[in-house]
Scaffold this motif. Structure first.
Motif, mmCIF file in Angstrom:
data_model
loop_
_atom_site.group_PDB
_atom_site.id
_atom_site.type_symbol
_atom_site.label_atom_id
_atom_site.label_comp_id
_atom_site.label_asym_id
_atom_site.label_seq_id
_atom_site.Cartn_x
_atom_site.Cartn_y
_atom_site.Cartn_z
ATOM 1 N N SER A 226 0.830 -1.204 0.000
ATOM 2 C CA SER A 226 0.000 0.000 0.000
ATOM 3 C C SER A 226 0.865 1.255 0.000
ATOM 4 O O SER A 226 1.861 1.346 0.728
ATOM 5 N N ALA A 227 0.472 2.247 -0.786
ATOM 6 C CA ALA A 227 1.193 3.519 -0.811
ATOM 7 C C ALA A 227 1.023 4.267 0.506
ATOM 8 O O ALA A 227 1.917 5.017 0.913
ATOM 9 N N ILE A 228 -0.115 4.092 1.169
ATOM 10 C CA ILE A 228 -0.315 4.728 2.484
ATOM 11 C C ILE A 228 0.678 4.150 3.482
ATOM 12 O O ILE A 228 1.319 4.883 4.243
ATOM 13 N N TYR A 229 0.811 2.822 3.469
ATOM 14 C CA TYR A 229 1.776 2.165 4.358
ATOM 15 C C TYR A 229 3.188 2.656 4.055
ATOM 16 O O TYR A 229 3.975 2.954 4.976
ATOM 17 N N ALA A 230 3.539 2.754 2.766
ATOM 18 C CA ALA A 230 4.887 3.179 2.382
ATOM 19 C C ALA A 230 5.174 4.600 2.851
ATOM 20 O O ALA A 230 6.249 4.881 3.396
ATOM 21 N N LEU A 231 4.215 5.498 2.647
ATOM 22 C CA LEU A 231 4.416 6.882 3.080
ATOM 23 C C LEU A 231 4.513 6.955 4.601
ATOM 24 O O LEU A 231 5.353 7.682 5.147
ATOM 25 N N ALA A 232 3.669 6.194 5.299
ATOM 26 C CA ALA A 232 3.724 6.191 6.765
ATOM 27 C C ALA A 232 5.081 5.686 7.257
ATOM 28 O O ALA A 232 5.666 6.253 8.191
ATOM 29 N N GLU A 233 5.604 4.632 6.624
ATOM 30 C CA GLU A 233 6.907 4.108 7.020
ATOM 31 C C GLU A 233 8.016 5.120 6.760
ATOM 32 O O GLU A 233 8.949 5.270 7.551
ATOM 33 N N ASN A 234 7.925 5.820 5.634
ATOM 34 C CA ASN A 234 8.920 6.849 5.333
ATOM 35 C C ASN A 234 8.878 7.976 6.354
ATOM 36 O O ASN A 234 9.921 8.500 6.772
ATOM 37 N N HIS B 172 8.337 3.678 -1.880
ATOM 38 C CA HIS B 172 8.799 2.534 -1.100
ATOM 39 C C HIS B 172 10.236 2.688 -0.614
ATOM 40 O O HIS B 172 10.700 1.912 0.192
ATOM 41 N N ARG B 173 10.955 3.654 -1.124
ATOM 42 C CA ARG B 173 12.287 3.909 -0.603
ATOM 43 C C ARG B 173 12.200 5.078 0.372
ATOM 44 O O ARG B 173 11.294 5.918 0.261
ATOM 45 N N PRO B 174 13.112 5.191 1.347
ATOM 46 C CA PRO B 174 13.060 6.315 2.291
ATOM 47 C C PRO B 174 13.122 7.650 1.568
ATOM 48 O O PRO B 174 13.921 7.858 0.666
ATOM 49 N N LEU B 175 12.247 8.550 1.944
ATOM 50 C CA LEU B 175 12.255 9.881 1.363
ATOM 51 C C LEU B 175 13.529 10.615 1.797
ATOM 52 O O LEU B 175 13.978 10.498 2.914
#
Length: 450
Positions: free
Chosen positions: A186-194, A442-445
């Protein structure tokens, strides 16, 4: 009931190993299944679940259904009240645990679930606890020798005093790393993780530009308003969030541009605070709206030459509810009247008793907003399908907010959504991918320099 995953099994084991008087912190990402694991672990036990706000309590009530489990706000549990000090300042107070202990010891028959017969206290959304609430909860847990569990997400917004007091304690902690709400794709999950990565490793860096990616939509301002209106008309499960209360009336106008920005019959509204009639977050449906005026009379003071305070507003009546609410046309006048009355009292023109009487009168004013609109702070504890984010007031860092707090603000906002987050495009803040190419998250911002 779904089986517990390995991380949730560890939560269950840790809880089962607790002894009377022990403390435990259950920490994890939004949607990690903390509450589910705790309720499964405590099935059949007498437990008092608490949350700092009524909206968070309503979410808890959907998850906590056992007859042995009680749910309330922390404020209700500790008997919170306010009083004026010698300088007319408003102070938070609570019923001391020793008083409740004596009262329950003398009672001929105890309530089904009270402090004397519970085994555990579980406090949800611990990030929102201020020092006052934390100290009160600790006092009760110590006085009644119960097991105390704090559950929450350390990356969400702290209380308004800016502190996350629970994490300052040397309590054992179980950390849940996974998410059961969001797929790892999920893109939401990816952004939250970043954002979690930036919170942990680059707390002083500014937010980078956010790009559209599947569940993270970036649309034009026109399309944002259209989608917001359509969601409201369809009665979708959504939230539109912004940073400050002043902005909510603008969002209300965007939700239904064909109508007045004023509250109307048929609107589903929520109380914005706890007062003498309504609980913070309590939802009601408006039946009618009428012009009204409230007056405080008999005031002999040069500050009020005509001897009265007059406030114009609207009288709201609700469906299937006998209570009515008075909404001032200009809520900022309440603060101005309070300041003027305090000055008059300091100057000796009115007595402290008169000032306190006026303050009590001002508190009968109510505050309501469409249930689909909220500040990010007030949205904590809620989850909906879609979150519309007021780009200019959430992605642009407010002057009174540090870069760390700003990242927590955005993290809290996006993790209210189960399915979709929608921004309106603003260059440098959030943009659609160039040439329709999706930019992955999916990669760290890379953080911007502070």
């Amino acid at each position: 009931m779904y089986p517990l995953n390995p991380e949730q099994q560890q939560v269950k084991i840790q809880i089962e190993n607790m002894q009377p008087g022990d403390r435990l912190i259950i920490s994890g990402r939004a949607g990690s299944g903390k509450s589910f694991a705790i309720t499964v672990a405590l099935e059949g036990k007498n437990v008092w679940f608490m949350a700092p706000t009524h909206p968070a309590c309503e979410v808890l009530k959907q998850q906590v259904t056992s007859k042995n489990h009680k749910v309330s706000t922390v404020y209700s549990a500790i008997g919170w009240y306010q009083e004026r000090d010698a300088n007319l300042g408003q102070r938070d107070r609570y019923t001391r645990a020793s008083t409740v202990k004596r009262r329950e010891a003398k009672a001929k028959q105890l309530a089904h679930l009270c402090f004397s017969n519970i085994e555990y206290i579980v406090v949800d959304e611990f990030s929102m606890l201020n020092a006052f609430l934390f100290e009160a909860i600790e006092e009760y847990a110590t006085a009644f020798n119960v097991k105390l569990i704090y559950s929450g997400d350390p990356c969400q917004l702290p209380s308004h005093d800016g502190k996350m007091v629970v994490l300052d304690q040397d309590y054992p902690m179980v950390m849940l790393e996974g998410s059961v709400r969001f797929s790892k794709h999920s893109a939401i999950y990816a952004l939250a993780e970043n954002l979690r990565y930036l919170i942990d490793h680059h707390p002083d860096a500014e937010l980078p530009c956010i790009y559209a990616d599947r569940e993270i939509q970036v649309v034009t301002g026109h399309d944002f308003k259209n989608q917001l209106c359509q969601a409201y008309d369809r009665k979708d499960e959504f939230l539109a969030v912004t940073y400050c209360n002043k902005r909510l009336s603008k969002l209300r106008g965007a939700v239904r541009p064909a109508q007045s920005a004023e509250l109307c019959p048929g609107d589903v509204v929520s109380s914005k605070r706890t007062d003498c009639l309504f609980k913070n977050g309590e939802q009601l449906v408006i039946h009618s709206v009428e012009k009204d005026r409230l007056e405080y009379t008999g005031l002999l003071s040069h500050g009020y030459p005509d001897g009265k305070i007059s406030i114009s507003g609207k009288r709201l009546r609700f469906e299937s509810d006998e209570r009515t609410a008075f909404i001032p046309d200009d809520p900022t006048k309440m603060k101005r009247h309070e300041a003027r009355v305090k000055t008059l009292c300091d100057d000796g023109e009115i007595t402290p008793d008169v000032a306190i009487s006026i303050f009590a009168w001002l508190k009968i004013m109510n505050a309501f907003e469409l249930s689909n609109l909220s500040t990010v702070h007030k949205s904590q504890g809620r989850t909906v399908d879609t979150v519309f984010i007021d780009t200019a007031f959430v992605l642009r860092r407010p002057d009174n907010m540090t870069p760390l707090e700003h990242k927590r603000l955005l993290y809290t906002a996006i993790t209210r959504a189960r399915k979709q987050v929608i921004f309106y495009e603003m260059q440098g803040l959030c943009e659609r991918a160039q040439d329709e190419v999706v930019v992955p998250l999916h990669r760290p911002l890379e953080p911007l320099a502070a």
